[in-house]
Design an enzyme around this catalytic site. Structure first.
Site, PDB file in Angstrom:
ATOM      1  N   LYS A  97      40.074 -60.352  -7.165  1.00  0.00           N
ATOM      2  CA  LYS A  97      38.522 -60.647  -7.561  1.00  0.00           C
ATOM      3  C   LYS A  97      38.621 -61.210  -8.809  1.00  0.00           C
ATOM      4  CE  LYS A  97      36.351 -58.817  -3.569  1.00  0.00           C
ATOM      5  NZ  LYS A  97      34.936 -58.148  -3.116  1.00  0.00           N
ATOM      6  N   LYS A 110      41.978 -63.716   4.074  1.00  0.00           N
ATOM      7  CA  LYS A 110      41.087 -63.107   4.817  1.00  0.00           C
ATOM      8  C   LYS A 110      39.714 -63.811   4.851  1.00  0.00           C
ATOM      9  CE  LYS A 110      38.721 -59.574   2.266  1.00  0.00           C
ATOM     10  NZ  LYS A 110      37.668 -58.724   2.484  1.00  0.00           N
ATOM     11  N   LYS A 125      33.231 -63.272   2.518  1.00  0.00           N
ATOM     12  CA  LYS A 125      31.696 -63.707   2.161  1.00  0.00           C
ATOM     13  C   LYS A 125      31.741 -64.835   1.040  1.00  0.00           C
ATOM     14  CE  LYS A 125      29.691 -59.286   2.972  1.00  0.00           C
ATOM     15  NZ  LYS A 125      30.162 -58.124   2.334  1.00  0.00           N
TER      16      LYS A 125
HETATM   17  N1  AQP Z   1      38.375 -60.514   7.110  1.00  0.00           N
HETATM   18  C1  AQP Z   1      38.035 -59.114   7.492  1.00  0.00           C
HETATM   19  N2  AQP Z   1      38.566 -58.421   8.469  1.00  0.00           N
HETATM   20  C2  AQP Z   1      38.308 -57.298   8.852  1.00  0.00           C
HETATM   21  N3  AQP Z   1      37.618 -56.521   8.129  1.00  0.00           N
HETATM   22  C3  AQP Z   1      36.711 -56.867   6.911  1.00  0.00           C
HETATM   23  N4  AQP Z   1      35.935 -56.529   6.244  1.00  0.00           N
HETATM   24  C4  AQP Z   1      35.805 -57.313   5.383  1.00  0.00           C
HETATM   25  N5  AQP Z   1      36.566 -58.501   5.461  1.00  0.00           N
HETATM   26  C5  AQP Z   1      37.178 -58.148   6.559  1.00  0.00           C
HETATM   27  C6  AQP Z   1      35.473 -55.112   6.283  1.00  0.00           C
HETATM   28  O1  AQP Z   1      33.971 -55.184   6.155  1.00  0.00           O
HETATM   29  C7  AQP Z   1      33.352 -54.061   5.669  1.00  0.00           C
HETATM   30  C8  AQP Z   1      32.426 -54.416   4.737  1.00  0.00           C
HETATM   31  O2  AQP Z   1      33.357 -55.057   3.846  1.00  0.00           O
HETATM   32  P1  AQP Z   1      32.591 -55.401   2.296  1.00  0.00           P
HETATM   33  O3  AQP Z   1      31.128 -55.706   2.491  1.00  0.00           O
HETATM   34  O4  AQP Z   1      32.859 -54.344   1.376  1.00  0.00           O
HETATM   35  O5  AQP Z   1      33.143 -56.616   1.902  1.00  0.00           O
HETATM   36  P2  AQP Z   1      34.422 -56.925   1.319  1.00  0.00           P
HETATM   37  O6  AQP Z   1      35.373 -55.970   1.893  1.00  0.00           O
HETATM   38  O7  AQP Z   1      34.851 -57.184  -0.248  1.00  0.00           O
HETATM   39  O8  AQP Z   1      34.879 -58.212   2.026  1.00  0.00           O
HETATM   40  P3  AQP Z   1      34.150 -59.580   2.171  1.00  0.00           P
HETATM   41  O9  AQP Z   1      33.089 -59.221   3.246  1.00  0.00           O
HETATM   42  O10 AQP Z   1      34.965 -60.679   2.562  1.00  0.00           O
HETATM   43  O11 AQP Z   1      33.392 -59.893   0.783  1.00  0.00           O
HETATM   44  P4  AQP Z   1      34.149 -60.702  -0.515  1.00  0.00           P
HETATM   45  O12 AQP Z   1      34.212 -62.153   0.100  1.00  0.00           O
HETATM   46  O13 AQP Z   1      33.379 -60.342  -1.664  1.00  0.00           O
HETATM   47  O14 AQP Z   1      35.571 -60.147  -0.469  1.00  0.00           O
HETATM   48  C9  AQP Z   1      34.819 -53.326   4.893  1.00  0.00           C
HETATM   49  O15 AQP Z   1      35.143 -52.167   5.717  1.00  0.00           O
HETATM   50  C10 AQP Z   1      35.837 -54.201   5.088  1.00  0.00           C
HETATM   51  O16 AQP Z   1      37.162 -53.582   5.136  1.00  0.00           O
END
Ligand code: AQP
Length: 344
Positions: A114, A207, A210
Site C-alpha cells: 500500500k 487480488k 477496492k
Molecule cells: N480479493 C479478495 N478476496 C477475498 N477476500 C478479500 N478481502 C478483501 N479483498 C479480498 C477480505 O475482505 C475483508 C474486508 O476487507 P477490507 O475492507 O479490510 O479491505 P482490504 O483487505 O484492504 O482489501 P480491499 O477491499 O481490496 O481494499 P484495498 O483496495 O484498499 O486493498 C477482509 O477480511 C479481507 O481479507
C-alpha cells in the site's frame, strides 16, 4: 482463563465493496451468526489511514452496514457497529503500539504494497494498522476471525501481540486473579473455502481490490445485472478449455479465479465445478457464471439500495451495536489498564 468462543471481523468503509469482500469475508459472517456470538465492525478508523473525503466516508460507513444486513446479517443476533464509536479500539491500539516491535511491523507485506515506493509519505497510521487490528479483535477477547487470505499475516501478528502482552505482564496478570496467565486469547483465523483470495478480473496475479483504478477489475455489490454480466463476459481468460481436474488449473490464474468464484457462489468445491464444466470453453462457462453471479449478487445490491434510503435507521443500528459492543469491551479494557498499572 477460559475464553468463550467469540467471532470478530471488520470491513473498511472505503467504497467499491466488491465480490472479494463478499465471498472472502461477509458470506462467512452470515454462516457464523448461527453458531457464535459475533461482532461485525465497520472499521472506519482503519479507513482513515489513507485520506478519505468526510462526506464519502459517512456514506461508505452506511453502505458497508447496508451490505452486512442485505447479505443476511441480523443486527439483533449480531453486534453490528462502527469502530470509532467504541473508544476502546483506540485505547488498546495505543497499548499495542507499545507492545509490538518495529521489526514485526516492518515485515508486513500489506504496508509495503500500500505504501509502495513512497514509504516516507505514508501515514504513521498505515504502518501501525496491524496493531489497531489486533486491538479490534482482542478488545473483545475474540477467539475466531473470519477473513480473506490477505489478512493472514495481520492475524499472525495479533497472535504474537497477545502472547507478548501475556508474557510481558505475566506477574501482573496473575496478581489480577488470572491464574493461567492467559489474559488475551490467541485468535484463530478462519480462512476457508474456494474464494479466500478472489483475483482481479483483468489480471489473475492481483487480488480483486477496492482501490484498483479499473472498475472492470471487480464486481461491486451495487453493480446492476447488465454490469455484472458485462464484467464477467470481458474478464481476462486464456484460450484453453476448462480442465476436468483441479490440478489442471495450475499456471492458469484467470481460469482458477473464475472457477473459484463459481464454486463459492454455488456453495460447492472447485472440483465439482470442473466435473460439470471440464472440457467446456469459456464461451460456455462465462454465461453460466454470469447468470449465477447476477442471481446471487444483484438482489443484495437492490436490498442495499432499499436500506440506504433510510440512513437514520442505519445510524440507529450502529449506535445500538456500539452500546452492546461497549458492554463487552469496557470490562476487558478496565482489566487491561489494571494489569498495565494505570490508576483508574
Ligand atoms: N480479493 C479478495 N478476496 C477475498 N477476500 C478479500 N478481502 C478483501 N479483498 C479480498 C477480505 O475482505 C475483508 C474486508 O476487507 P477490507 O475492507 O479490510 O479491505 P482490504 O483487505 O484492504 O482489501 P480491499 O477491499 O481490496 O481494499 P484495498 O483496495 O484498499 O486493498 C477482509 O477480511 C479481507 O481479507
Amino acid at each position: 482463563m477460559k475464553h468463550q468462543e467469540r467471532v470478530f471481523s471488520g470491513v473498511q468503509p472505503t467504497g467499491n465493496l466488491h465480490l472479494g469482500n463478499y465471498l472472502g469475508a461477509i458470506t462467512k459472517f452470515v454462516t457464523l451468526q448461527e453458531s457464535h456470538q459475533c461482532l461485525y465492525c465497520v472499521v472506519d478508523m482503519h479507513a482513515i489511514t489513507v485520506w478519505q473525503d468526510p462526506a464519502e466516508l459517512r456514506g461508505n460507513i452506511r453502505e458497508v452496514t447496508a451490505a452486512f444486513i442485505a447479505s443476511g446479517l441480523d443486527p439483533k443476533k449480531n453486534i453490528i457497529f462502527n469502530q470509532s464509536q467504541v473508544s476502546g479500539h483506540a485505547e488498546l491500539a495505543w497499548v499495542f503500539n507499545c507492545v509490538a516491535r518495529m521489526g514485526w511491523l516492518n515485515r508486513m507485506t500489506q504496508f509495503k504494497e500500500k505504501a509502495g515506493k513512497h514509504k516516507e509519505n505514508a501515514s504513521v497510521g498505515l504502518f501501525s494498522y496491524p496493531n489497531l487490528m489486533a486491538a479490534d479483535i482482542l478488545l473483545y477477547h475474540a477467539t475466531h476471525v473470519p477473513v480473506g487470505e490477505d489478512q493472514k499475516q495481520h492475524l499472525e501478528l495479533a497472535r504474537d501481540i497477545a502472547q507478548k502482552f501475556n508474557v510481558d505482564f505475566a506477574d501482573a496478570i496473575k496478581a489480577a486473579g488470572i491464574e493461567d496467565g492467559l489474559f488475551f486469547p490467541q485468535p484463530e483465523p478462519l480462512i476457508q473455502g474456494p474464494a479466500t483470495r478472489v483475483m482481479s478480473l483483468r489480471d489473475g496475479s492481483k487480488k480483486m481490490s477496492k482501490s484498483d483504478p479499473s472498475d472492470m477489475s471487480r464486481i461491486t455489490m451495487t453493480d446492476d445485472q447488465d454490469t455484472i454480466a458485462k464484467k464477467i463476459r470481458k474478464a481476462k481468460t486464456d484460450p484453453e478449455a476448462l480442465p476436468s481436474e483441479v490440478d489442471g488449473l495450475e499456471g492458469r490464474p484467470e481460469a482458477a479465479n473464475l472457477v473459484g468464484i463459481y464454486a463459492a457462489l454455488k456453495g460447492c468445491s472447485k472440483q465439482d465445478v470442473l466435473t460439470e464444466f471440464g472440457g467446456a470453453q469459456f464461451s460456455v462457462f462465462k454465461p453460466a457464471l454470469a447468470e449465477l453471479a447476477v442471481e446471487q449478487v444483484s438482489p443484495i445490491g437492490e436490498e442495499m439500495r432499499r436500506i440506504l434510503n433510510d440512513p437514520a435507521e442505519i445510524d440507529n443500528i450502529l449506535r445500538n451495536g456500539a452500546t452492546r459492543a461497549r458492554e463487552i469491551s469496557e470490562p476487558i479494557m478496565a482489566k487491561t489498564k489494571e494489569i498495565i498499572g494505570f490508576i483508574q
